[in-house]
Design an enzyme around this catalytic site. Structure first.
Site, PDB file in Angstrom:
ATOM      1  N   LEU A 186       0.828  -1.096  -0.056  1.00  0.00           N
ATOM      2  CA  LEU A 186       0.133   0.050  -0.072  1.00  0.00           C
ATOM      3  C   LEU A 186       0.794   1.141   0.063  1.00  0.00           C
ATOM      4  CD1 LEU A 186      -0.103   1.730   2.997  1.00  0.00           C
ATOM      5  CD2 LEU A 186      -1.488  -0.217   3.460  1.00  0.00           C
ATOM      6  N   LYS A 190       8.516  -7.955  -2.382  1.00  0.00           N
ATOM      7  CA  LYS A 190       8.069  -6.501  -1.750  1.00  0.00           C
ATOM      8  C   LYS A 190       9.590  -5.753  -1.871  1.00  0.00           C
ATOM      9  CE  LYS A 190       6.804  -2.986   0.516  1.00  0.00           C
ATOM     10  NZ  LYS A 190       6.278  -2.956   1.581  1.00  0.00           N
ATOM     11  N   ASN A 224       9.883  -2.282  -4.632  1.00  0.00           N
ATOM     12  CA  ASN A 224      10.363  -1.228  -4.092  1.00  0.00           C
ATOM     13  C   ASN A 224      11.685  -0.497  -4.505  1.00  0.00           C
ATOM     14  OD1 ASN A 224       8.132  -0.365  -2.659  1.00  0.00           O
ATOM     15  ND2 ASN A 224       8.896  -0.870  -0.727  1.00  0.00           N
ATOM     16  N   CYS A 259       9.422   3.840   3.478  1.00  0.00           N
ATOM     17  CA  CYS A 259       9.757   2.637   2.609  1.00  0.00           C
ATOM     18  C   CYS A 259      10.986   2.602   1.675  1.00  0.00           C
ATOM     19  CB  CYS A 259       8.355   2.182   2.026  1.00  0.00           C
ATOM     20  SG  CYS A 259       7.367   1.793   3.217  1.00  0.00           S
ATOM     21  N   LYS A 284      14.558   3.158   3.064  1.00  0.00           N
ATOM     22  CA  LYS A 284      15.194   2.103   3.989  1.00  0.00           C
ATOM     23  C   LYS A 284      15.141   0.741   3.203  1.00  0.00           C
ATOM     24  CE  LYS A 284      11.430   0.244   6.075  1.00  0.00           C
ATOM     25  NZ  LYS A 284      10.959  -1.119   6.260  1.00  0.00           N
ATOM     26  N   ARG A 316       9.090  10.858   7.673  1.00  0.00           N
ATOM     27  CA  ARG A 316      10.049  10.126   7.523  1.00  0.00           C
ATOM     28  C   ARG A 316      11.000  10.308   6.156  1.00  0.00           C
ATOM     29  NH1 ARG A 316       7.513   4.604   8.718  1.00  0.00           N
ATOM     30  NH2 ARG A 316       6.157   5.738   7.549  1.00  0.00           N
TER      31      ARG A 316
HETATM   32  C1  UDX Z   1       6.025   2.940  -1.485  1.00  0.00           C
HETATM   33  C2  UDX Z   1       5.465   2.069  -2.699  1.00  0.00           C
HETATM   34  O1  UDX Z   1       4.771   2.761  -3.633  1.00  0.00           O
HETATM   35  C3  UDX Z   1       4.561   0.916  -1.921  1.00  0.00           C
HETATM   36  O2  UDX Z   1       4.231  -0.054  -3.105  1.00  0.00           O
HETATM   37  C4  UDX Z   1       5.320   0.221  -0.934  1.00  0.00           C
HETATM   38  O3  UDX Z   1       4.251  -0.516  -0.125  1.00  0.00           O
HETATM   39  C5  UDX Z   1       5.527   1.544   0.050  1.00  0.00           C
HETATM   40  O4  UDX Z   1       6.500   2.364  -0.424  1.00  0.00           O
HETATM   41  P1  UDX Z   1       4.933   5.352  -0.489  1.00  0.00           P
HETATM   42  O5  UDX Z   1       6.135   5.487   0.223  1.00  0.00           O
HETATM   43  O6  UDX Z   1       3.737   5.553   0.136  1.00  0.00           O
HETATM   44  O7  UDX Z   1       4.833   3.702  -1.036  1.00  0.00           O
HETATM   45  O8  UDX Z   1       4.848   6.142  -1.743  1.00  0.00           O
HETATM   46  P2  UDX Z   1       5.274   6.304  -3.218  1.00  0.00           P
HETATM   47  O9  UDX Z   1       3.862   7.131  -3.655  1.00  0.00           O
HETATM   48  O10 UDX Z   1       5.630   5.305  -3.815  1.00  0.00           O
HETATM   49  O11 UDX Z   1       6.246   7.453  -3.308  1.00  0.00           O
HETATM   50  C6  UDX Z   1       7.393   7.421  -2.692  1.00  0.00           C
HETATM   51  C7  UDX Z   1       8.340   8.679  -3.119  1.00  0.00           C
HETATM   52  O12 UDX Z   1       8.527   8.986  -4.232  1.00  0.00           O
HETATM   53  C8  UDX Z   1       7.483  10.011  -2.609  1.00  0.00           C
HETATM   54  O13 UDX Z   1       8.601  10.877  -1.656  1.00  0.00           O
HETATM   55  C9  UDX Z   1       7.327  10.752  -3.786  1.00  0.00           C
HETATM   56  O14 UDX Z   1       7.291  12.064  -3.792  1.00  0.00           O
HETATM   57  C10 UDX Z   1       8.324  10.015  -4.806  1.00  0.00           C
HETATM   58  N1  UDX Z   1       8.171   9.995  -6.058  1.00  0.00           N
HETATM   59  C11 UDX Z   1       7.357   9.040  -6.473  1.00  0.00           C
HETATM   60  C12 UDX Z   1       8.768  10.857  -6.916  1.00  0.00           C
HETATM   61  O15 UDX Z   1       9.837  11.525  -6.674  1.00  0.00           O
HETATM   62  N2  UDX Z   1       8.493  10.799  -8.453  1.00  0.00           N
HETATM   63  C13 UDX Z   1       7.431   9.598  -8.759  1.00  0.00           C
HETATM   64  O16 UDX Z   1       7.374   9.703  -9.967  1.00  0.00           O
HETATM   65  C14 UDX Z   1       6.911   9.008  -7.840  1.00  0.00           C
END
Ligand code: UDX
Length: 456
Positions: A163, A217, A221, A273, A276, A343
């Site tokens: 998620l 997983k 990531n 996520c 780390k 975080r």
């Molecule tokens: C992520 C994974 O998407 C998810 O599947 C996993 O379970 C947990 O880690 P999340 O940390 O909620 O989820 O964020 P995500 O929407 O993937 O974005 C992560 C980071 O990347 C954010 O800081 C976002 O700003 C950045 N990001 C995302 C970008 O800089 N460019 C993008 O195109 C997408």
């Protein structure tokens, strides 16, 4: 789902009510299961039992309250309650990065299994959801079988969670895929029963061994982080080649083999996520003797961190070459929009660095100010975007909340001292800001390039 069907559904515990555990517990209750959420933190349990979310997540609080009202959802601090209540136990505790190394800190997972195991005196399935280094589940399965009075009737399975923050409800109720790492047909059957609703709605259900499930997983990531860093590496090239990375990204994304998801250039990834997880994956690869296989992730991490340094440089350029005595207004401090999570937030890192370099930095974020204030009391916090930019020599957009994407450049322009803005997320309509006499710069768009497509 008819109430009669609910009555026959399993009793499930969710151990660890952090972000993942709370979303999972609430959504399982929404699916009709009897659910007990367990956490060692009495304050958190109390807040949840009152129907309040201890973090920001759109759409989750009403479901929490509905679950409590239905009587299908309750919270406790007691592992004895958990063992007595459930025949399925989900482990959702945190696995943060260790203080002194890249590796994952597994103390919460170990603590959870050690607390629950000796209390399991009837057949049950313990299902790990936390993100762990490959090989962890195998060790935990053996430990559980040794500790549990019910012995081998207490089985372990692994079912990673994908998620995204800000989309927790949708991602939990209707996931892209369900991965079931199992060692028996019985465990597979239990997981199929728990996920009967999304499976019936067409969600792919993949059955694997424990190690593959753990790897799915971290591999997912690692891939997402690589995609983001790829487009940000292109941004570095665009800056010196006077090209526009937003147009480049759009053009690449039309190739279905590449796709446009996780290709948005900007300040890069942060959060609880991706950073780390790629570091723990590298640490695990080293332990397994396959360090070269993942050495590219070190560069993925480096590219990501270089974006923050570039943001600071651009801000300094617009401040006239030095931050001394300058006022900087910051819009956005959460690691991404629709979240109060700070975080490893790139935005907070940049704001604190610029303050440390002599500027006076005022920050506004729609949700994350409370957490940021605790972590960085040296910054000044504002209650609105206008307040944050009042008197600013330079304005920085660091997290692309809708409120900022839709902000009126003329209105903000009247509050600032100088109309200088760096768009750290390529989220603003550059033409509109330039038309309002702003000196507009963006990450990945060379000073000569005139585009800067707004984010969708
Ligand atoms: C992520 C994974 O998407 C998810 O599947 C996993 O379970 C947990 O880690 P999340 O940390 O909620 O989820 O964020 P995500 O929407 O993937 O974005 C992560 C980071 O990347 C954010 O800081 C976002 O700003 C950045 N990001 C995302 C970008 O800089 N460019 C993008 O195109 C997408």
């Amino acid at each position: 789902m008819a109430p009669a069907e609910h009555a026959t559904r399993r009793h499930i515990t969710v151990l660890g009510t952090g972000y993942l555990g709370t979303a999972h517990a609430v959504c399982l209750a929404e699916m009709g299961f009897e659910v007990l959420g367990v956490d060692v933190d009495p304050a958190r349990v109390k807040v949840l039992a009152q129907g309040e979310l201890p973090f920001y997540e759109p759409g989750l609080e009403p479901l929490l309250q509905a679950g409590l009202r239905s009587g299908r959802l309750a919270f406790s601090t007691s592992y004895a309650d958990a063992a007595a209540f459930g025949d399925v136990h989900f482990v959702c505790v945190g696995t943060p990065q260790r203080e002194a190394s890249y590796a994952a800190d597994l103390s919460q997972v170990d603590g959870c299994v050690d607390a629950l195991g000796p209390l399991l005196d009837r057949p049950c399935l313990v299902i790990g959801k936390s993100t762990v280094p490959v090989g962890t589940a195998e060790i935990l399965a053996a430990r559980l079988a040794r500790m549990a009075p019910a012995g081998s009737a207490c089985e372990l399975a692994w079912n990673p969670e994908f998620l995204r923050e800000g989309h927790a409800v949708q991602d939990t109720l209707r996931p892209d895929r369900i991965v079931a790492g199992v060692r028996s047909a019985r465990a597979e059957a239990v997981l199929r029963e728990v996920y009967a609703d999304p499976i019936a709605a067409g969600t792919p259900f993949l059955v694997t061994d424990l190690a593959t499930a753990e790897l799915v997983k971290v591999a997912a990531n690692a891939f997402l982080a690589t995609k983001i860093s790829f487009i940000n590496a292109m941004a570095e090239v665009c800056e010196v080649a006077h090209a526009d990375v937003t147009m480049l990204s759009e053009a690449l994304g039309h190739d279905p083999r590449i796709g446009s998801a996780a290709m948005h250039p900007g300040l890069g990834f942060g959060g609880g996520c991706l950073p780390k997880d790629i570091r723990a994956f590298m640490a695990r690869a080293e332990e397994l003797g396959v360090e070269p296989a993942l050495s590219f992730l070190r560069e993925v991490d480096n590219i990501n961190l270089r974006r923050r340094a570039r943001m600071v440089d651009l801000a300094r350029e617009l401040a006239g070459g030095s931050f001394d005595g300058r006022t900087v207004g910051v819009l956005g401090i959460a690691f991404k929009p629709d979240s109060d999570d700070i975080r490893d937030s790139p935005a907070l890192d940049v704001a604190a660095t610029i303050q440390g370099l002599g500027a006076s930095v005022t920050v506004y974020d729609p949700a994350a100010v409370r957490h940021a204030r605790r972590a960085h009391p040296e910054l000044t916090y504002a209650g609105t975007a206008i307040e944050a930019v009042t008197g600013a020599d330079v304005t920085l957009l660091l997290t692309e909340w809708r409120e900022f994407r839709e902000a009126d450049p003329e209105e903000l322009g009247q509050a600032v001292a100088h109309r200088n803005i760096v768009d750290g997320r390529n989220a603003l309509d550059a033409a509109r800001w330039r038309a309002a006499s702003w000196h507009y710069r963006a990450l990945g768009v060379g000073a000569g390039a005139t585009s800067g497509t707004p984010a969708g």
